[in-house]
Design a protein around this motif. Sequence first.
Motif, short mmCIF file in Angstrom:
data_model
loop_
_atom_site.label_atom_id
_atom_site.label_comp_id
_atom_site.label_asym_id
_atom_site.label_seq_id
_atom_site.Cartn_x
_atom_site.Cartn_y
_atom_site.Cartn_z
N LEU A 383 1.00 -0.97 0.05
CA LEU A 383 -0.04 -0.25 -0.21
C LEU A 383 0.95 1.25 -0.11
O LEU A 383 1.37 1.49 0.75
N SER A 385 0.55 5.14 0.59
CA SER A 385 -0.55 6.28 0.85
C SER A 385 -0.05 7.47 1.56
O SER A 385 0.49 6.83 2.89
N VAL A 418 -1.53 -0.81 -4.09
CA VAL A 418 -2.33 -0.60 -3.95
C VAL A 418 -2.14 0.82 -3.45
O VAL A 418 -1.01 1.56 -2.81
N ARG A 420 -3.56 5.22 -2.78
CA ARG A 420 -4.85 5.34 -1.98
C ARG A 420 -3.96 7.08 -1.41
O ARG A 420 -3.17 7.08 0.08
N ALA A 459 -9.14 2.46 -4.98
CA ALA A 459 -8.67 2.68 -3.69
C ALA A 459 -9.15 3.31 -3.17
O ALA A 459 -9.81 3.65 -1.61
N MET A 463 -12.88 1.78 -0.99
CA MET A 463 -12.83 0.85 -0.34
C MET A 463 -12.21 1.77 0.85
O MET A 463 -11.78 2.78 0.85
N CYS A 468 -7.54 -0.94 2.40
CA CYS A 468 -6.84 -1.58 1.45
C CYS A 468 -5.09 -1.82 2.84
O CYS A 468 -4.88 -2.81 2.57
N SER A 472 -3.22 -5.32 1.86
CA SER A 472 -1.67 -4.95 1.70
C SER A 472 -0.74 -6.30 2.28
O SER A 472 -0.90 -6.68 3.40
#
Length: 574
Positions: A383, A385, A418, A420, A459, A463, A468, A472
């Motif tokens: 992930l 983010s 992923v 986000r 994402a 989600m 998320c 992950s």
Amino acid sequence: MPRILTTGMSSLRYAFRAVGGLSILCDVLAVAAVISTLVAPEHIVSGLFVVAATLLVLGLTATTVVPELRQGAVSSQLMGTFSMSRILVVLAGLGIDLGDGASWWAVAAGALICLMIIGEYAMRRPVRLALPQSANLPGWEVPLPSQRLANWLFAVNTLGMVLVVMSAFLEATQVPAVVAALVGIVLAVLLTVQAVRYLLMRNRFEANLPKILKKLGPLFAFHWQAPAGTAYQASMWLPYLDRIGVPYFVLVRTIANFDEVTKLTSAPVILRVSLEDLDPIVCPSLKAVFYANTAVRNSHMIRFPHLTHIQLNHGDSDKIASVSPTFRQYDKNFVAGQAAIDRFAKHGVLTRADQFEIVGRPQLENVARARGPIADIEHPVVLYSPTWSGFYEDSDYSSLPAGPAIVTALLERGCTVVFRPHPYSRRHKANGEACDRILELLEADAKETGRPHVFGPAAETEMSVADCFNASDAMVSDVSSLVSDFLSSNKPFAMAAVSAHGDAFVEEFPLAEAAYVFDMVDGAAIGLDDVLTDMLGPDTKAEKRKSLRSYYLSETPSEEIVDRFVQTARRFLV
């Protein structure tokens, strides 16, 4: 091509707005057009003045309405705008017609169009000031005047103006302009009826508000005011406020917040804009008010000393915003763990011990633990983010300038990504461009390798944060509440050191002790390869994560964490 068109229209729009004198210029041109048509209606200069004024009115209108329509907005902002210019243009067109010995159709068309534009301006204030009063209170919804109808009224009246001018130049009948005016009359009548209905029903709601609240019997209110696009602050707490299991209502302060929060909850929602509007909603049954941020308007409610004011905050992190002295104005601060309390003392912000209640993070109840050592996972899912750049330089912790390089490094290691970003990321041009580049990288890699990367709405909106986390095996982030939340998963994570480096970074952000840290220097990720090698391989920080988890998130087992929050909240509602 669409992006080029959008950029061009946006630039044109800002150009018009930057030169506020354009509307004045429009009025001046329109006055000149009227004078010239009275003096010499058939002279070419008169025609040029009329055409220039007409085109400028339409240009000013287009720079306002086109971007709004492209964004799907329906606003009454245009109704009543450029009224003087439009009336003068109509009179100028009528002057040309009269110079040719116009019929009574021309006089009727000009008079009706001018009358409708004046009426449109008169209705502008009541329509624009109409605000929703409540939602999810059956029988008490107050319908607003139709903003779409208001837009149509402006459009029809402006069309009538253009028809008057065209008919004058073409020496054609003014019947189409009269028809446009009659249509405008119908729209104006409908809008007036709606405005009167709104005023009557709004007054009825206000008069009955004490009775409405007495029947509802709310024990607490959730006060939420934030910039548009910040609904995540409310959405993370509303489900858990519901689980307290007592009557309550959501109090919002702007129409944008009202529109956002009504999509998130079935609880009653009440909009109160001004300071004076708050007095009627402080009913006898009300015991406490919860807050999810430190918005300035929170103080409007904190002025009621007999209520207990509880700050929930919308995340727990080592950011400087987490130790703002404004937290001292709340009777209680619900925090995830001891780290949040110690942070104030570390930064020299004096607080009382009894201002804090450790409740954990109920939002993490469904976060799954790591499925095993990450080194055993052949193609880990990571992930990415990043946070946003903040309002001020001292709160810019975002790794997004190096985001494309970070994602490229993950792809080269065979990771599925992923992506986000923070909801505010696109409010900064450079960060928005980085997001676009990352999306392009993921789209291209998915097409080439078939790896199921998750990005975009999938994402960011479809989600949840917990989804998320669960999808992950590791995370790359920066100084953010997501990092402390990710501790609950026992999974490894990396952090970008943006505002400080080395020991200074760990000193300022203690959670970095459990992270694999790489430096951000001039937008470049320094030491990222070594960090990824350790994080995705031996994972030498595993034990440190476990020791910090309870410090940041408390010792509460995940199956009991919601109950702990609920029971703590109920103590202040008796």
